[in-house]
Design a protein around this motif. Structure first.
Motif, PDB file in Angstrom:
ATOM      1  N   VAL A  90     -99.215 -95.165 -51.018  1.00 28.80           N
ATOM      2  CA  VAL A  90     -99.272 -96.390 -50.226  1.00 28.80           C
ATOM      3  C   VAL A  90    -100.702 -96.723 -49.827  1.00 28.80           C
ATOM      4  CG1 VAL A  90     -98.636 -97.384 -47.997  1.00 28.80           C
ATOM      5  CG2 VAL A  90     -96.909 -96.228 -49.372  1.00 28.80           C
ATOM      6  N   ARG A  91    -101.493 -95.692 -49.516  1.00 26.59           N
ATOM      7  CA  ARG A  91    -102.862 -95.926 -49.059  1.00 26.59           C
ATOM      8  C   ARG A  91    -103.835 -96.188 -50.202  1.00 26.59           C
ATOM      9  NH1 ARG A  91    -101.897 -91.188 -44.989  1.00 26.59           N
ATOM     10  NH2 ARG A  91    -101.576 -92.315 -43.053  1.00 26.59           N
ATOM     11  N   GLY A  92    -103.356 -96.152 -51.435  1.00 23.31           N
ATOM     12  CA  GLY A  92    -104.235 -96.400 -52.561  1.00 23.31           C
ATOM     13  C   GLY A  92    -105.124 -95.225 -52.910  1.00 23.31           C
ATOM     14  N   ARG A  93    -104.765 -94.051 -52.427  1.00 23.68           N
ATOM     15  CA  ARG A  93    -105.553 -92.861 -52.747  1.00 23.68           C
ATOM     16  C   ARG A  93    -105.150 -92.324 -54.116  1.00 23.68           C
ATOM     17  NH1 ARG A  93    -105.222 -89.749 -46.858  1.00 23.68           N
ATOM     18  NH2 ARG A  93    -106.392 -91.316 -45.689  1.00 23.68           N
ATOM     19  N   SER A  94    -105.818 -91.289 -54.545  1.00 19.05           N
ATOM     20  CA  SER A  94    -105.542 -90.699 -55.848  1.00 19.05           C
ATOM     21  C   SER A  94    -104.280 -89.843 -55.762  1.00 19.05           C
ATOM     22  CB  SER A  94    -106.727 -89.838 -56.304  1.00 19.05           C
ATOM     23  OG  SER A  94    -106.394 -89.124 -57.476  1.00 19.05           O
ATOM     24  N   VAL A  95    -103.181 -90.356 -56.309  1.00 13.38           N
ATOM     25  CA  VAL A  95    -101.937 -89.598 -56.307  1.00 13.38           C
ATOM     26  C   VAL A  95    -102.081 -88.303 -57.108  1.00 13.38           C
ATOM     27  CG1 VAL A  95     -99.519 -89.617 -57.044  1.00 13.38           C
ATOM     28  CG2 VAL A  95    -100.490 -91.608 -55.888  1.00 13.38           C
ATOM     29  N   PRO A  96    -102.688 -88.322 -58.309  1.00 16.20           N
ATOM     30  CA  PRO A  96    -102.866 -87.058 -59.037  1.00 16.20           C
ATOM     31  C   PRO A  96    -103.656 -86.026 -58.241  1.00 16.20           C
ATOM     32  CG  PRO A  96    -103.222 -88.893 -60.521  1.00 16.20           C
ATOM     33  CD  PRO A  96    -103.116 -89.474 -59.132  1.00 16.20           C
ATOM     34  N   ARG A  97    -104.672 -86.478 -57.489  1.00 12.01           N
ATOM     35  CA  ARG A  97    -105.451 -85.525 -56.687  1.00 12.01           C
ATOM     36  C   ARG A  97    -104.596 -84.944 -55.568  1.00 12.01           C
ATOM     37  NH1 ARG A  97    -111.016 -84.771 -55.829  1.00 12.01           N
ATOM     38  NH2 ARG A  97    -111.138 -85.612 -57.924  1.00 12.01           N
ATOM     39  N   ALA A  98    -103.789 -85.778 -54.932  1.00 10.82           N
ATOM     40  CA  ALA A  98    -102.904 -85.286 -53.869  1.00 10.82           C
ATOM     41  C   ALA A  98    -101.881 -84.308 -54.438  1.00 10.82           C
ATOM     42  CB  ALA A  98    -102.192 -86.466 -53.199  1.00 10.82           C
ATOM     43  N   VAL A  99    -101.307 -84.635 -55.592  1.00  9.11           N
ATOM     44  CA  VAL A  99    -100.321 -83.748 -56.227  1.00  9.11           C
ATOM     45  C   VAL A  99    -100.981 -82.446 -56.653  1.00  9.11           C
ATOM     46  CG1 VAL A  99     -98.771 -83.470 -58.202  1.00  9.11           C
ATOM     47  CG2 VAL A  99     -98.838 -85.638 -56.961  1.00  9.11           C
ATOM     48  N   ALA A 100    -102.216 -82.531 -57.159  1.00  6.08           N
ATOM     49  CA  ALA A 100    -102.938 -81.317 -57.553  1.00  6.08           C
ATOM     50  C   ALA A 100    -103.115 -80.385 -56.358  1.00  6.08           C
ATOM     51  CB  ALA A 100    -104.294 -81.680 -58.148  1.00  6.08           C
ATOM     52  N   GLY A 101    -103.366 -80.963 -55.177  1.00  7.07           N
ATOM     53  CA  GLY A 101    -103.482 -80.141 -53.987  1.00  7.07           C
ATOM     54  C   GLY A 101    -102.180 -79.434 -53.653  1.00  7.07           C
ATOM     55  N   LEU A 102    -101.056 -80.166 -53.743  1.00  5.79           N
ATOM     56  CA  LEU A 102     -99.758 -79.556 -53.491  1.00  5.79           C
ATOM     57  C   LEU A 102     -99.482 -78.422 -54.475  1.00  5.79           C
ATOM     58  CD1 LEU A 102     -97.618 -82.773 -52.839  1.00  5.79           C
ATOM     59  CD2 LEU A 102     -98.311 -81.086 -51.140  1.00  5.79           C
ATOM     60  N   VAL A 103     -99.776 -78.671 -55.742  1.00  2.59           N
ATOM     61  CA  VAL A 103     -99.545 -77.649 -56.772  1.00  2.59           C
ATOM     62  C   VAL A 103    -100.444 -76.440 -56.538  1.00  2.59           C
ATOM     63  CG1 VAL A 103     -99.706 -77.141 -59.247  1.00  2.59           C
ATOM     64  CG2 VAL A 103     -98.723 -79.305 -58.478  1.00  2.59           C
ATOM     65  N   ALA A 104    -101.668 -76.687 -56.063  1.00  5.36           N
ATOM     66  CA  ALA A 104    -102.576 -75.570 -55.780  1.00  5.36           C
ATOM     67  C   ALA A 104    -102.006 -74.672 -54.688  1.00  5.36           C
ATOM     68  CB  ALA A 104    -103.951 -76.102 -55.359  1.00  5.36           C
ATOM     69  N   GLY A 105    -101.371 -75.270 -53.687  1.00  6.76           N
ATOM     70  CA  GLY A 105    -100.744 -74.470 -52.641  1.00  6.76           C
ATOM     71  C   GLY A 105     -99.644 -73.585 -53.196  1.00  6.76           C
ATOM     72  N   TYR A 106     -98.847 -74.138 -54.101  1.00  2.00           N
ATOM     73  CA  TYR A 106     -97.782 -73.337 -54.708  1.00  2.00           C
ATOM     74  C   TYR A 106     -98.338 -72.315 -55.700  1.00  2.00           C
ATOM     75  CZ  TYR A 106     -94.466 -76.410 -52.455  1.00  2.00           C
ATOM     76  OH  TYR A 106     -93.745 -77.091 -51.507  1.00  2.00           O
ATOM     77  N   ALA A 107     -99.502 -72.609 -56.269  1.00  2.00           N
ATOM     78  CA  ALA A 107    -100.151 -71.615 -57.119  1.00  2.00           C
ATOM     79  C   ALA A 107    -100.545 -70.391 -56.296  1.00  2.00           C
ATOM     80  CB  ALA A 107    -101.387 -72.227 -57.791  1.00  2.00           C
ATOM     81  N   LEU A 108    -100.976 -70.640 -55.055  1.00  2.00           N
ATOM     82  CA  LEU A 108    -101.305 -69.519 -54.163  1.00  2.00           C
ATOM     83  C   LEU A 108    -100.044 -68.713 -53.852  1.00  2.00           C
ATOM     84  CD1 LEU A 108    -103.205 -67.950 -52.322  1.00  2.00           C
ATOM     85  CD2 LEU A 108    -102.773 -69.659 -50.535  1.00  2.00           C
ATOM     86  N   HIS A 109     -98.934 -69.402 -53.572  1.00  2.00           N
ATOM     87  CA  HIS A 109     -97.667 -68.715 -53.345  1.00  2.00           C
ATOM     88  C   HIS A 109     -97.311 -67.844 -54.544  1.00  2.00           C
ATOM     89  CE1 HIS A 109     -96.118 -70.182 -49.550  1.00  2.00           C
ATOM     90  NE2 HIS A 109     -96.430 -71.429 -49.875  1.00  2.00           N
ATOM     91  N   THR A 110     -97.479 -68.407 -55.748  1.00  2.00           N
ATOM     92  CA  THR A 110     -97.142 -67.671 -56.967  1.00  2.00           C
ATOM     93  C   THR A 110     -98.013 -66.438 -57.121  1.00  2.00           C
ATOM     94  OG1 THR A 110     -96.433 -69.726 -58.064  1.00  2.00           O
ATOM     95  CG2 THR A 110     -96.956 -67.837 -59.480  1.00  2.00           C
ATOM     96  N   ALA A 111     -99.316 -66.608 -56.880  1.00  2.00           N
ATOM     97  CA  ALA A 111    -100.231 -65.475 -57.011  1.00  2.00           C
ATOM     98  C   ALA A 111     -99.873 -64.365 -56.026  1.00  2.00           C
ATOM     99  CB  ALA A 111    -101.669 -65.940 -56.795  1.00  2.00           C
TER     100      ALA A 111
END
Length: 217
Positions: A32-53
């Motif tokens: 909605v704010r016109g930000r980078s959706v892929p960048r926001a999603v990449a951040g979420l995935v990075a958090g789950y990558a930490l969980h996985t590690a």
């Protein structure tokens, strides 16, 4: 690793990922704010990558066996959700294309451009998923049920890595779709965008407050 457990895990995981929560609220706000959706999603995935590690390293088992540590992590995640939800409610977003700012008329979360917020959005997304109680539940309670520990199978660490990678792929696909749809459907509807953002903020605040109340009792 047999395909049976993989398919079963993916089916259950997709159901969990498709349930709206803090992750959904974050990518909707980014869209909605016109930000980078892929960048926001990449951040979420990075958090789950930490969980996985951590799960691969066996630390998930340690956390699960330590009620005090699990409580600390859950409370920290809940408090972060409350803070983030309140921030969204205070400054609900409107589409950048509409040329408006948030209700306060100030720049900041509601009025920032995509160029100035990509970095913070990545780290904020990583913090949301990294501290998300739903993520902790998945890695501590759901994922272990699909590990095969008998017979001639891959090591548990390898199986955990594969299931974690599946979860990250599911998150990336679903959240990219959610953020993109939010941008396309709400870009020309400032009022609807503000209402959706407020709902997302209220959801984050409510989930966090409920978790804090449960641990306070």
């Amino acid at each position: 690793m047999d395909t049976g457990p993989l398919i079963s895990f993916l089916a259950v995981d997709l159901l969990l990922v498709c349930v709206p929560g803090a992750d959904w609220a974050f990518v909707i706000a980014a869209g909605v704010r016109g930000r980078s959706v892929p960048r926001a999603v990449a951040g979420l995935v990075a958090g789950y990558a930490l969980h996985t590690a951590l799960a691969v390293a066996g630390l998930a088992v340690l956390v699960a066996s330590s009620p005090a540590l699990l409580t600390v992590l859950t409370v920290a995640g809940a408090a972060y959700l409350v803070w983030l939800g309140w921030s969204v409610l205070r400054r609900p977003a409107v589409p950048v294309e509409a040329g408006e700012t948030g209700e306060t008329g100030e720049t900041g979360e509601a009025g920032e451009t995509a160029a100035g917020t990509e970095g913070p959005d990545f780290w904020r997304g990583a913090a949301i998923s990294g501290l998300n109680p739903k993520g902790l539940l998945l890695y501590l309670s759901v994922l272990p049920q699909f590990l095969v520990t008998r017979g001639d199978h891959a090591p548990v660490a390898a199986q955990t890595a594969v299931l974690g990678a599946l979860h990250m792929a599911a998150c990336a696909a679903v959240y990219l779709a959610v953020g993109t749809l939010a941008r396309r459907l709400l870009s020309a509807r400032p009022r609807a965008a503000r209402a959706v953002t407020r709902t997302s903020g209220a959801a984050m605040l409510g989930i966090g407050a409920l978790l804090l109340a449960q641990h306070a009792l």
